[in-house]
Design an enzyme around this catalytic site. Structure first.
Site, PDB file in Angstrom:
ATOM      1  N   GLY A 293       0.794  -1.217   0.000  1.00  0.00           N
ATOM      2  CA  GLY A 293       0.000   0.000   0.000  1.00  0.00           C
ATOM      3  C   GLY A 293       0.827   1.266   0.000  1.00  0.00           C
ATOM      4  N   GLY A 295       1.605   5.174   2.137  1.00  0.00           N
ATOM      5  CA  GLY A 295       2.001   5.541   3.491  1.00  0.00           C
ATOM      6  C   GLY A 295       3.423   6.007   3.632  1.00  0.00           C
ATOM      7  N   LEU A 296       4.272   5.744   2.621  1.00  0.00           N
ATOM      8  CA  LEU A 296       5.650   6.214   2.687  1.00  0.00           C
ATOM      9  C   LEU A 296       5.642   7.738   2.840  1.00  0.00           C
ATOM     10  CD1 LEU A 296       8.710   5.943   2.435  1.00  0.00           C
ATOM     11  CD2 LEU A 296       8.418   5.784  -0.046  1.00  0.00           C
ATOM     12  N   ASP A 299       9.299  14.245   4.981  1.00  0.00           N
ATOM     13  CA  ASP A 299       9.668  15.070   6.136  1.00  0.00           C
ATOM     14  C   ASP A 299       9.344  16.533   5.826  1.00  0.00           C
ATOM     15  OD1 ASP A 299      10.708  16.047   8.444  1.00  0.00           O
ATOM     16  OD2 ASP A 299      12.716  15.230   8.181  1.00  0.00           O
ATOM     17  N   TYR A 300       8.127  16.947   6.161  1.00  0.00           N
ATOM     18  CA  TYR A 300       7.705  18.316   5.854  1.00  0.00           C
ATOM     19  C   TYR A 300       8.490  19.359   6.642  1.00  0.00           C
ATOM     20  CZ  TYR A 300       3.542  16.576   3.410  1.00  0.00           C
ATOM     21  OH  TYR A 300       2.678  15.956   2.526  1.00  0.00           O
ATOM     22  N   CYS A 514     -13.336  35.634   1.303  1.00  0.00           N
ATOM     23  CA  CYS A 514     -14.066  36.334   2.368  1.00  0.00           C
ATOM     24  C   CYS A 514     -14.387  35.346   3.489  1.00  0.00           C
ATOM     25  CB  CYS A 514     -15.345  36.952   1.821  1.00  0.00           C
ATOM     26  SG  CYS A 514     -15.053  38.182   0.555  1.00  0.00           S
TER      27      CYS A 514
END
Length: 647
Positions: A293, A295-296, A299-300, A514
């Protein structure tokens, strides 16, 4: 204890900016700061071949591409894809894994045609495939994915036509694998196979009992949205066997959730999945593929921790764990090693695009000192005296901070006195304005005297936030960075030029909508989150450009039309061997006509209604013919233009 009484640096360098914004920590080598103080793009993660982003933007502007502008660097996309395969190739060699790796890209991550086509072209050497989670995504994949060796993983909710399409695509020479994610998928597969006299390749998604981590940890476990429990898997095996379709069961799939931040959860899940895979073979399924799957993570914030905005592992750590764990499970059961599949989207697409937006203006609390006159009220005079007192303070010891605290308390009291007097009619609006200006002048003077690197009283610590500048950004958060609003996702945000100069303002961004939620006020801080970003002084006559980085995954496709701000202009850039670049694709952003038509407002009807109103105004003597024509021309031109503000 002696304290510093100044925050001014003697000389600011690009290294200071690099450390301040953390670009070396989260940029993966793709982004650096050059000697001019501009961001440079390094397409292969190496500074040997870098390109000045400001110079590129100047040339793009000459092509009439206005801000906000989304730039997609296809070289970075290709490099991220290459690094993913290199990591698995190294792990396979290091652990002597007698199988192979074959990745797919989840289309939901970025469905833009040029992006998907670029990935398939770049990934052809590895037979890179696609994952579809809906019928429209399946159609995209079938039209683009022509490699007979590439995999097409068919996930998501399915009806009979979805499955029949996959069966027919297999006969066309494609390799679609229909993944059973709901119990009723089994009967649909059997029915469709009987109807067409042919069958699809089949996979099963398992609900693992292992725990996940991060924001999407609920993607796994008994309550997860997709997948079969162990009893359901056994029932599915029985029905497939009865329908003579068990021989088509080739794949086991599981998913730990997007942006796995802790590598520790991965090994448990892999061990469980490895045992399930072996048991499926024992039950008579031929198998051959194990899909771990998505998920990797990426690093933000550059902290390399298990925080929500980071990961405590590298790409190579991830590949090693997948390869080593599955090898151990299968060899212990003496079964053939499967082809390993990942559905990595975020890790491939995040870095390759940068959203550039310009600043339109700013707003801050009035802190200039008003001119003094003899008839000022008592509160205003007290505030002036307090300001003089603050300027006279000398901070020699940490305990002297109490003097600043006391002075600030006095300022707030005198401001409150002035407000009370105004409410009762004792002072006029001018005097009230003076009181507010002097209060914030006191605050500004205190902030300038606050020392760094010591614990500050709570009230004094908040002063910097109170004095923060709001920078008005030419973008819609809801269109271009919806995750910042929806799930408090943080992205690296920083100026892309003027980085050789110290940013002396603290600020945040307000967008064009707005909506009070239309703002960017959470910023990375090496593992922490801060509410204010150091920025430079804004000059109305000078361009000030900001970049939002690592937003190549999910942001575009999940954006909405809040306040009818549409898509931005976008360009695909490819760098050449001689140091130049090519504009591969230009995708013009939505015009006002586009977004109006999307919501079933006909621009021609709008113009006709306006023309009729103009005629009535002309007949009534309220509008001249020349002015009416000018109004219509303005509206016609506006309908052809971007939904964003034009400089």
């Amino acid at each position: 204890m002696a304290v510093k009484i100044t925050n001014q640096s003697l000389s600011w360098t690009i290294q200071n900016s690099s450390e301040l914004y953390g670009i070396d920590r989260w940029g993966k080598g793709y982004f650096t700061i050059n000697e001019k103080g501009n961001i440079s793009i390094c397409p292969n993660g190496s500074n040997n071949k870098s390109h000045d982003l400001m110079e590129l933007l100047d040339e793009l502007e000459s092509r009439k591409l206005k801000f906000p502008l989304l730039i997609r660097f296809d070289d970075i996309l290709e490099d991220c894809l290459k690094n993913l395969h290199k990591a698995f190739e190294k792990a396979i060699n290091d652990y002597q894994y007698q199988g192979k790796y074959q990745g797919v890209f989840p289309i939901k991550c970025n469905q833009q045609r040029h992006v998907v086509e670029e990935l398939i072209t770049c990934g052809s050497k590895w037979n890179f495939g696609l994952e579809a989670g809906s019928k429209p995504e399946l159609l995209i994949a079938l039209s683009i994915l022509e490699d007979p060796k590439a995999l097409l993983i068919c996930n998501g909710y399915k009806d009979q036509r979805y499955i029949e399409t996959a069966i027919l695509a297999r006969q066309l020479g494609r390799q679609p694998i229909v993944v059973i994610e709901q119990a009723n998928d089994v009967e649909l597969i059997i029915k469709s196979s009987n109807l067409l006299g042919a069958s699809p390749l089949i996979g099963i998604r398992a609900k693992l009992s292992s725990q996940s981590s991060g924001r999407w940890s609920s993607s796994i476990g008994d309550k997860s949205k997709f997948g079969l429990s162990i009893p359901e898997i056994l029932k599915a095996i029985k029905r497939l066997k009865e329908a003579n379709l068990l021989n088509e069961l080739k794949l086991l799939h599981f998913h730990l959730g997007s942006q796995i931040n802790d590598i520790g959860v991965l090994k448990d899940a892999l061990q469980e999945a490895g045992q399930i895979y072996a048991e499926l073979i024992n039950l008579g399924a031929p198998m051959g593929y194990l899909d771990v799957g998505g998920g990797l993570g990426i690093d933000y914030d550059g902290s390399q921790t298990a925080s929500i905005a980071s990961t405590n592992y590298s790409l190579q750590n991830y590949a090693n764990d997948v390869v080593a764990t599955i090898k151990e499970c299968c060899e212990s059961k003496k079964i053939p090693l499967p082809t390993l599949i990942t559905e990595s989207g975020r890790a491939i697409a995040s870095h390759f695009s940068i959203l550039i937006f310009n600043i339109l203006g700013k707003n801050s609390l009035p802190s200039d000192i008003p001119k003094e006159n003899e008839k000022e009220c008592l509160s205003v005079r007290n505030l002036r005296e307090t300001l003089v007192h603050i300027n006279s303070l000398e901070l020699k010891q940490e305990k002297d901070l109490a003097k600043l605290q006391e002075a600030w308390n006095d300022s707030l009291k005198f401001k409150a006195d002035a407000l009370a007097a105004f409410r009762l009619g004792y002072i006029d609006l001018v005097e009230r304005a003076k009181a507010e200006q002097l209060t914030w002048a006191c605050a500004k003077t205190i902030v300038n005297q606050l020392p760094k690197n010591i614990l500050l009283p709570k009230e004094l610590k908040k002063l910097s936030e109170s004095l923060a500048v709001t920078y008005y950004a030419n973008l819609s958060v809801f269109r271009s960075a919806p995750d910042t609003w929806a799930i408090d996702q943080v992205f690296p945000i920083m100026p892309i030029h003027r980085l050789s100069k110290e940013p002396k303002k603290l600020g945040h961004f307000a967008d064009l909508t707005c909506d009070s939620d239309g703002k960017l006020d959470q910023f990375i801080d090496n593992g922490k989150i801060k509410n204010l970003l150091p920025l430079h002084e804004f000059n109305q006559n000078e361009k000030y450009l900001i970049g939002l980085f690592l937003g190549g995954a999910y942001q575009e496709v999940m954006g909405n039309l809040h306040n009818l701000f549409g898509s931005t202009n976008a360009v695909h850039i490819r760098f050449t061997e001689n140091g130049n670049y090519k504009v591969e694709h230009v995708i013009r952003g939505n015009t006002k006509s586009n977004v109006l038509e999307y919501l079933e407002h006909d621009p021609e009807i709008l113009l006709e209604r306006l023309r009729k109103s103009s005629e009535l105004a002309i007949q009534g003597g309220h509008l001249k013919i020349h002015d009416a024509q000018k109004l219509i021309e303005h509206v016609e031109a506006s309908l052809r233009q971007s939904t964003y503000l034009q400089s």
